[in-house]
Design an enzyme around this catalytic site. Structure first.
Site, PDB file in Angstrom:
ATOM      1  N   GLY A  54       0.832  -1.190   0.000  1.00  0.00           N
ATOM      2  CA  GLY A  54       0.000   0.000   0.000  1.00  0.00           C
ATOM      3  C   GLY A  54       0.873   1.247   0.000  1.00  0.00           C
ATOM      4  O   GLY A  54       2.045   1.205   0.368  1.00  0.00           O
ATOM      5  N   SER A  55       0.298   2.369  -0.435  1.00  0.00           N
ATOM      6  CA  SER A  55       0.991   3.644  -0.284  1.00  0.00           C
ATOM      7  C   SER A  55       0.809   4.119   1.156  1.00  0.00           C
ATOM      8  O   SER A  55       0.076   3.514   1.931  1.00  0.00           O
ATOM      9  CB  SER A  55       0.418   4.676  -1.254  1.00  0.00           C
ATOM     10  OG  SER A  55       0.755   4.327  -2.570  1.00  0.00           O
ATOM     11  N   GLY A  56       1.488   5.221   1.484  1.00  0.00           N
ATOM     12  CA  GLY A  56       1.373   5.755   2.839  1.00  0.00           C
ATOM     13  C   GLY A  56       2.559   5.392   3.707  1.00  0.00           C
ATOM     14  O   GLY A  56       2.640   5.822   4.856  1.00  0.00           O
ATOM     15  N   HIS A  57       3.490   4.591   3.145  1.00  0.00           N
ATOM     16  CA  HIS A  57       4.673   4.181   3.902  1.00  0.00           C
ATOM     17  C   HIS A  57       5.946   4.852   3.387  1.00  0.00           C
ATOM     18  O   HIS A  57       7.050   4.423   3.702  1.00  0.00           O
ATOM     19  CB  HIS A  57       4.845   2.664   3.820  1.00  0.00           C
ATOM     20  CG  HIS A  57       3.642   1.901   4.265  1.00  0.00           C
ATOM     21  ND1 HIS A  57       3.110   2.055   5.527  1.00  0.00           N
ATOM     22  CD2 HIS A  57       2.847   1.013   3.621  1.00  0.00           C
ATOM     23  CE1 HIS A  57       2.033   1.273   5.633  1.00  0.00           C
ATOM     24  NE2 HIS A  57       1.858   0.639   4.501  1.00  0.00           N
ATOM     25  N   ASP A 110      -1.561  -8.149   0.416  1.00  0.00           N
ATOM     26  CA  ASP A 110      -0.386  -8.075  -0.447  1.00  0.00           C
ATOM     27  C   ASP A 110      -0.003  -9.455  -0.958  1.00  0.00           C
ATOM     28  O   ASP A 110       0.320  -9.632  -2.125  1.00  0.00           O
ATOM     29  CB  ASP A 110       0.801  -7.469   0.319  1.00  0.00           C
ATOM     30  CG  ASP A 110       0.568  -6.014   0.658  1.00  0.00           C
ATOM     31  OD1 ASP A 110       0.742  -5.180  -0.234  1.00  0.00           O
ATOM     32  OD2 ASP A 110       0.209  -5.715   1.810  1.00  0.00           O
ATOM     33  N   HIS A 219       0.121   0.597   9.869  1.00  0.00           N
ATOM     34  CA  HIS A 219      -1.161   1.143   9.405  1.00  0.00           C
ATOM     35  C   HIS A 219      -1.934   1.674  10.596  1.00  0.00           C
ATOM     36  O   HIS A 219      -3.103   1.997  10.488  1.00  0.00           O
ATOM     37  CB  HIS A 219      -2.004   0.059   8.725  1.00  0.00           C
ATOM     38  CG  HIS A 219      -1.268  -0.670   7.672  1.00  0.00           C
ATOM     39  ND1 HIS A 219      -0.457  -1.749   7.941  1.00  0.00           N
ATOM     40  CD2 HIS A 219      -1.184  -0.462   6.340  1.00  0.00           C
ATOM     41  CE1 HIS A 219       0.077  -2.179   6.799  1.00  0.00           C
ATOM     42  NE2 HIS A 219      -0.344  -1.416   5.830  1.00  0.00           N
TER      43      HIS A 219
END
Lengths: 331, 206
Positions: A54-57, A110, A219
């Site tokens: 996911g993005s955001g990392h 994932d 998250h």
């Protein structure tokens, strides 16, 4: 929480476009599959190294693309695994006679997307392998995982596998190195605040002014327990008490020590944590071979940090020291 | 199987899944999240939309392409699971229909981390395959064997009523999942019956 945002739906593509514009000639952005890749990839002489999640990392993983690191990163939306078609198309685009190695952090979504993408790519004749990263010691299973989560330690897998692939190592050798690094890497984090996804606009969960989430995931998913906020040194002691016995790291070991900010903590605070971790490891007879203090694998704007240890040997240390270029110039 | 027979089976499955959208959805809403019928129908509609462009160079290629379309277009976990079933069947296409169904079941087990007895579509698919193998080994025609196997799938789907779900969305409800049939297992039975009907009317022995 105020954010720099246009339309939340275009948050990820606009970020990716920015990364490509800032790195002309070295990076390429493929909007159709949310893909950032090296402009000179794939190469027939090397295994293509790809990571997605996911993005955001960020900086993981889109800002870790470059020579000696990833050949491509295939991100999903914020905190969401990439769609399996994107994984499949990415594997085809990065296809090399040497094969494609997909690095996957151990989250259920994932793994499903990458397993399926790999299977579809193999049906098209692309040689694909998967290496799963699970360095988090906090919990055995979480909201998003079966087994341990993959967190900041993934940078050490990217760096070593990326360096070895740049030097011409074949697929089997890369799998051996990647698994070995994952096996000697352990991480645990702590959150002081929640994080705010651009599309939501409000924090994912509530953390009181005097509370911290000990063993948090990237998250914001719960960790081991809610605890009263403690001093920086006490937090480091508690994190090390969880991490060190897990491998275990023993007196006489040489390690890499990473203090990773979760996105909303100033780097000055990270150095307070580094200082205490360094001293406490020395007390245990553990030598610091390499140090990393920065943001590597974040959780949007969460205040917090994680500590990662890697037990070094000559091979790992040489690969960590090899030159690399990425959008974030930290290695 | 020849490519025309493979096409016929896949097309029959697709049309049946689309026709049963509401029924499959209702079955799933008892303890699941109700999206199974919808997801499956959208995936198979997509397959039929691109029907003429599917790779027909071999049975294996046709089934793999079918699997890819389903995996890409069906949401949730049904996409990866049904997509994997067709992909793996395509990989075993040279070895005959029983081997294809075995490969599909093994793929579903791996993808869903599940096995027979977990109250999933495997609880109909595996008995169906066993019966098909027994009938063909005993000298039955294809039409007879398929009819028998469809009957077994129907019985096996009915037997899931007494099971507790261990995998899939229904597993979150634990004991409450007992008392209703598994939507995936019933879907396998309905699809098998539909393929059997098609086969009886063809009257072809393969």
């Amino acid at each position: 929480m105020k954010k720099f945002v246009n339309d939340p739906k275009s948050f990820v593509p606009e970020m990716l476009e920015g990364i490509a514009l800032a790195n002309p000639g070295t990076l390429r952005y493929v909007p159709a599959y949310n893909l950032i890749m090296r402009a000179d990839a794939p190469s027939a002489d090397k295994v293509s190294i790809v990571q997605g999640s996911g993005s955001g990392h960020e900086p993981a993983h889109v800002m870790a693309v470059g020579r000696g690191m990833l050949d491509a990163a295939c991100p999903g939306d914020v905190f969401a695994a990439p769609p399996m078609d994107y994984v499949y198309e990415t594997a085809k685009l990065l296809s090399s006679p040497q094969g494609v190695l997909l690095l996957v952090n151990n989250y259920t979504g994932d793994r499903m997307a990458f397993d399926m993408g790999r299977e579809m790519a193999e049906a098209d004749g692309v040689r694909c392998e998967i290496l799963t990263i699970n360095d988090d010691v906090a919990v055995q299973d979480s909201l998003y995982t079966v087994g341990r989560r993959g967190v900041a330690g993934n940078f050490f897998v990217i760096k070593t596998v990326g360096a070895a692939s740049e030097q011409g190592a074949g697929m089997d050798e890369l799998l051996r190195i990647g698994r070995h690094v994952n096996d000697v890497t352990r991480t645990m984090g702590v959150a002081l605040t929640a994080c705010t996804p651009p599309a939501k606009g409000s924090p994912l969960f509530e953390l009181g002014a005097e509370e911290m989430e000990f063993g948090v995931g990237i998250h914001g998913e719960p960790g081991r327990e809610r605890r009263p906020l403690a001093s920086a040194d006490a937090i480091v002691d508690d994190l090390l008490d969880a991490i060190v016995p897990d491998l275990p790291y023993r007196s006489g070991d040489r390690v890499a020590l990473m203090i990773n900010g979760l996105g909303g903590t100033p780097v000055s605070e990270l150095y307070l944590l580094y200082r205490q971790a360094h001293r406490r490891l020395a007390d245990r007879g553990i030598t610091i071979g390499r140090s990393y203090v920065n943001e590597y694998c974040t959780s949007l704007d969460m205040a917090g940090a994680s500590i990662t240890l890697v037990r070094l040997d000559d091979e790992i240390e040489t690969l960590l020291a090899a030159p690399a270029e990425a959008a974030i110039r930290v290695f | 199987m020849s490519i025309t027979e493979t096409e016929l089976v896949v097309r029959t499955i697709a049309e049946t899944a689309i026709a049963n959208e509401r029924y499959f959805g209702d079955l799933d809403s008892v303890v699941g999240d109700g999206d199974f019928g919808y997801s499956l129908a959208r995936g198979f509609e997509r397959l039929l939309d691109g029907w003429e462009d599917l790779d027909r160079s071999s049975d294996g290629a046709f089934l793999k392409r079918t699997g890819m379309v389903l995996a890409s277009r069906i949401g949730g976990t049904s996409g990866p699971i049904w997509g994997t079933a067709f992909l793996r069947a395509g990989g075993a296409a040279e070895k005959g229909v029983v081997a294809m169904l075995r490969a599909a079941a093994e793929g579903i087990k791996a993808r869903g981390q599940s096995d027979v007895g977990d109250k999933t579509l495997l609880d109909a698919l595996v008995p169906l395959t066993d019966r098909l193998e027994t009938e063909l080994a005993g000298g039955a025609t294809a039409a007879e064997a398929i009819r028998a196997a469809a009957g077994t799938a129907r019985e096996a789907a009915g037997a899931t009523v007494g099971m507790v779900a261990k995998r899939g969305r229904a597993s979150y409800t634990g004991e409450r999942s007992r008392g209703s049939a598994d939507a995936g297992a019933v879907a396998v039975a309905v699809l098998a019956e539909s393929v059997s009907e098609t086969w009886q009317s063809r009257g072809v022995a393969s």
